[in-house]
Design a protein around this motif. Sequence first.
Motif, PDB file in Angstrom:
ATOM      1  N   LEU A   1      20.056   8.826  65.812  1.00  0.00           N
ATOM      2  CA  LEU A   1      18.874   8.134  66.328  1.00  0.00           C
ATOM      3  C   LEU A   1      18.138   9.018  67.323  1.00  0.00           C
ATOM      4  CD1 LEU A   1      17.136   5.631  66.412  1.00  0.00           C
ATOM      5  CD2 LEU A   1      18.663   4.671  68.122  1.00  0.00           C
ATOM      6  N   ALA A   2      18.888   9.801  68.097  1.00  0.00           N
ATOM      7  CA  ALA A   2      18.263  10.704  69.068  1.00  0.00           C
ATOM      8  C   ALA A   2      17.408  11.745  68.361  1.00  0.00           C
ATOM      9  CB  ALA A   2      19.325  11.385  69.923  1.00  0.00           C
ATOM     10  N   HIS A   3      17.918  12.294  67.244  1.00  0.00           N
ATOM     11  CA  HIS A   3      17.145  13.270  66.484  1.00  0.00           C
ATOM     12  C   HIS A   3      15.835  12.654  65.995  1.00  0.00           C
ATOM     13  CE1 HIS A   3      21.134  15.241  65.840  1.00  0.00           C
ATOM     14  NE2 HIS A   3      20.404  16.293  66.138  1.00  0.00           N
ATOM     15  N   VAL A   4      15.922  11.456  65.486  1.00  0.00           N
ATOM     16  CA  VAL A   4      14.746  10.775  64.955  1.00  0.00           C
ATOM     17  C   VAL A   4      13.741  10.521  66.069  1.00  0.00           C
ATOM     18  CG1 VAL A   4      13.933   8.664  63.839  1.00  0.00           C
ATOM     19  CG2 VAL A   4      16.040   9.759  63.047  1.00  0.00           C
ATOM     20  N   CYS A   5      14.214  10.112  67.237  1.00  0.00           N
ATOM     21  CA  CYS A   5      13.321   9.840  68.369  1.00  0.00           C
ATOM     22  C   CYS A   5      12.623  11.112  68.843  1.00  0.00           C
ATOM     23  CB  CYS A   5      14.097   9.209  69.516  1.00  0.00           C
ATOM     24  SG  CYS A   5      14.627   7.527  69.187  1.00  0.00           S
ATOM     25  N   VAL A   6      13.373  12.199  68.941  1.00  0.00           N
ATOM     26  CA  VAL A   6      12.773  13.475  69.358  1.00  0.00           C
ATOM     27  C   VAL A   6      11.730  13.911  68.336  1.00  0.00           C
ATOM     28  CG1 VAL A   6      13.222  15.944  69.688  1.00  0.00           C
ATOM     29  CG2 VAL A   6      14.730  14.245  70.744  1.00  0.00           C
ATOM     30  N   TYR A   7      12.079  13.848  67.056  1.00  0.00           N
ATOM     31  CA  TYR A   7      11.157  14.242  65.993  1.00  0.00           C
ATOM     32  C   TYR A   7       9.877  13.416  66.070  1.00  0.00           C
ATOM     33  CZ  TYR A   7       9.197  14.991  61.372  1.00  0.00           C
ATOM     34  OH  TYR A   7       8.345  15.283  60.338  1.00  0.00           O
ATOM     35  N   GLN A   8      10.017  12.120  66.213  1.00  0.00           N
ATOM     36  CA  GLN A   8       8.853  11.236  66.254  1.00  0.00           C
ATOM     37  C   GLN A   8       7.987  11.535  67.471  1.00  0.00           C
ATOM     38  OE1 GLN A   8       8.364   9.207  63.605  1.00  0.00           O
ATOM     39  NE2 GLN A   8       6.333   8.947  64.455  1.00  0.00           N
ATOM     40  N   THR A   9       8.604  11.765  68.622  1.00  0.00           N
ATOM     41  CA  THR A   9       7.869  12.073  69.835  1.00  0.00           C
ATOM     42  C   THR A   9       7.085  13.376  69.687  1.00  0.00           C
ATOM     43  OG1 THR A   9       9.513  10.944  71.183  1.00  0.00           O
ATOM     44  CG2 THR A   9       8.086  12.506  72.314  1.00  0.00           C
ATOM     45  N   VAL A  10       7.738  14.378  69.125  1.00  0.00           N
ATOM     46  CA  VAL A  10       7.091  15.683  68.951  1.00  0.00           C
ATOM     47  C   VAL A  10       5.947  15.585  67.949  1.00  0.00           C
ATOM     48  CG1 VAL A  10       7.452  18.018  68.057  1.00  0.00           C
ATOM     49  CG2 VAL A  10       9.116  17.018  69.622  1.00  0.00           C
ATOM     50  N   MET A  11       6.165  14.926  66.833  1.00  0.00           N
ATOM     51  CA  MET A  11       5.150  14.852  65.788  1.00  0.00           C
ATOM     52  C   MET A  11       3.966  13.967  66.169  1.00  0.00           C
ATOM     53  SD  MET A  11       6.122  17.000  63.646  1.00  0.00           S
ATOM     54  CE  MET A  11       4.920  16.743  62.370  1.00  0.00           C
ATOM     55  N   ASP A  12       4.142  13.083  67.137  1.00  0.00           N
ATOM     56  CA  ASP A  12       3.069  12.175  67.552  1.00  0.00           C
ATOM     57  C   ASP A  12       2.221  12.729  68.700  1.00  0.00           C
ATOM     58  OD1 ASP A  12       3.702  10.333  65.635  1.00  0.00           O
ATOM     59  OD2 ASP A  12       4.836   9.017  66.972  1.00  0.00           O
TER      60      ASP A  12
ATOM     61  N   GLY B   1      -0.713  18.343  69.169  1.00  0.00           N
ATOM     62  CA  GLY B   1      -0.337  17.766  67.882  1.00  0.00           C
ATOM     63  C   GLY B   1      -0.663  18.689  66.725  1.00  0.00           C
ATOM     64  N   ILE B   2      -1.837  19.293  66.788  1.00  0.00           N
ATOM     65  CA  ILE B   2      -2.238  20.231  65.740  1.00  0.00           C
ATOM     66  C   ILE B   2      -1.280  21.411  65.711  1.00  0.00           C
ATOM     67  CG2 ILE B   2      -4.044  21.883  65.080  1.00  0.00           C
ATOM     68  CD1 ILE B   2      -6.064  19.803  66.243  1.00  0.00           C
TER      69      ILE B   2
ATOM     70  N   VAL C   1       1.870  21.545  66.795  1.00  0.00           N
ATOM     71  CA  VAL C   1       3.192  21.119  66.341  1.00  0.00           C
ATOM     72  C   VAL C   1       3.215  20.965  64.823  1.00  0.00           C
ATOM     73  CG1 VAL C   1       4.783  19.158  66.346  1.00  0.00           C
ATOM     74  CG2 VAL C   1       3.912  20.052  68.499  1.00  0.00           C
ATOM     75  N   ARG C   2       2.192  20.346  64.257  1.00  0.00           N
ATOM     76  CA  ARG C   2       2.156  20.163  62.804  1.00  0.00           C
ATOM     77  C   ARG C   2       2.026  21.504  62.079  1.00  0.00           C
ATOM     78  NH1 ARG C   2      -0.021  15.604  64.909  1.00  0.00           N
ATOM     79  NH2 ARG C   2      -2.187  16.291  64.901  1.00  0.00           N
ATOM     80  N   TRP C   3       1.248  22.424  62.652  1.00  0.00           N
ATOM     81  CA  TRP C   3       1.126  23.765  62.085  1.00  0.00           C
ATOM     82  C   TRP C   3       2.479  24.480  62.098  1.00  0.00           C
ATOM     83  CZ3 TRP C   3       1.945  28.151  65.176  1.00  0.00           C
ATOM     84  CH2 TRP C   3       1.768  29.357  64.518  1.00  0.00           C
ATOM     85  N   ALA C   4       3.177  24.389  63.234  1.00  0.00           N
ATOM     86  CA  ALA C   4       4.489  25.036  63.350  1.00  0.00           C
ATOM     87  C   ALA C   4       5.476  24.436  62.353  1.00  0.00           C
ATOM     88  CB  ALA C   4       5.018  24.907  64.776  1.00  0.00           C
ATOM     89  N   ARG C   5       5.381  23.156  62.116  1.00  0.00           N
ATOM     90  CA  ARG C   5       6.265  22.514  61.139  1.00  0.00           C
ATOM     91  C   ARG C   5       6.008  23.076  59.736  1.00  0.00           C
ATOM     92  NH1 ARG C   5       5.834  17.149  58.192  1.00  0.00           N
ATOM     93  NH2 ARG C   5       7.925  16.898  57.365  1.00  0.00           N
ATOM     94  N   GLU C   6       4.745  23.240  59.386  1.00  0.00           N
ATOM     95  CA  GLU C   6       4.410  23.817  58.078  1.00  0.00           C
ATOM     96  C   GLU C   6       4.938  25.248  57.959  1.00  0.00           C
ATOM     97  OE1 GLU C   6       0.234  23.534  57.307  1.00  0.00           O
ATOM     98  OE2 GLU C   6       0.211  21.361  57.620  1.00  0.00           O
TER      99      GLU C   6
ATOM    100  N   HIS D   1       7.578  31.080  69.478  1.00  0.00           N
ATOM    101  CA  HIS D   1       7.254  31.222  70.899  1.00  0.00           C
ATOM    102  C   HIS D   1       6.378  30.090  71.428  1.00  0.00           C
ATOM    103  CE1 HIS D   1       9.227  34.985  71.700  1.00  0.00           C
ATOM    104  NE2 HIS D   1       8.770  35.448  70.550  1.00  0.00           N
ATOM    105  N   LEU D   2       5.520  29.542  70.588  1.00  0.00           N
ATOM    106  CA  LEU D   2       4.621  28.489  71.053  1.00  0.00           C
ATOM    107  C   LEU D   2       5.211  27.086  70.983  1.00  0.00           C
ATOM    108  CD1 LEU D   2       1.223  29.641  69.496  1.00  0.00           C
ATOM    109  CD2 LEU D   2       1.963  29.847  71.879  1.00  0.00           C
ATOM    110  N   VAL D   3       6.093  26.846  69.990  1.00  0.00           N
ATOM    111  CA  VAL D   3       6.560  25.477  69.765  1.00  0.00           C
ATOM    112  C   VAL D   3       8.085  25.379  69.706  1.00  0.00           C
ATOM    113  CG1 VAL D   3       6.448  23.484  68.207  1.00  0.00           C
ATOM    114  CG2 VAL D   3       4.434  24.926  68.528  1.00  0.00           C
TER     115      VAL D   3
END
Length: 70
Positions: free
Chosen positions: A6-17, A23-24, A26-31, A59-61
């Motif tokens: 649940l902690a992983h999911v919460c961190v992921y959701q917080t970061v992606m939101d 936000g831009i 973070v989403r770019w780094a994910r891609e 380095h950025l994210v």
Amino acid sequence: MQTLTLAHVCVYQTVMDQPGVKGILVRWAREVGEAWSEEVLAGRRPTLALRAVHRIAHHLVFKKIQEAVG
């Protein structure tokens, strides 16, 4: 294989939101991370361009997230 908690999911959701530029970024780094993973898991060496972009994303994210969650 890693188990998501649940902690992983919460961190992921917080970061992606994250709103705005964060936000831009973070989403770019994910891609970038997904493209990197696809290459590595397929047994291929990432291209020079992908290695450079991955280093910037790290380095950025990624580094900041790692430091925050330990």
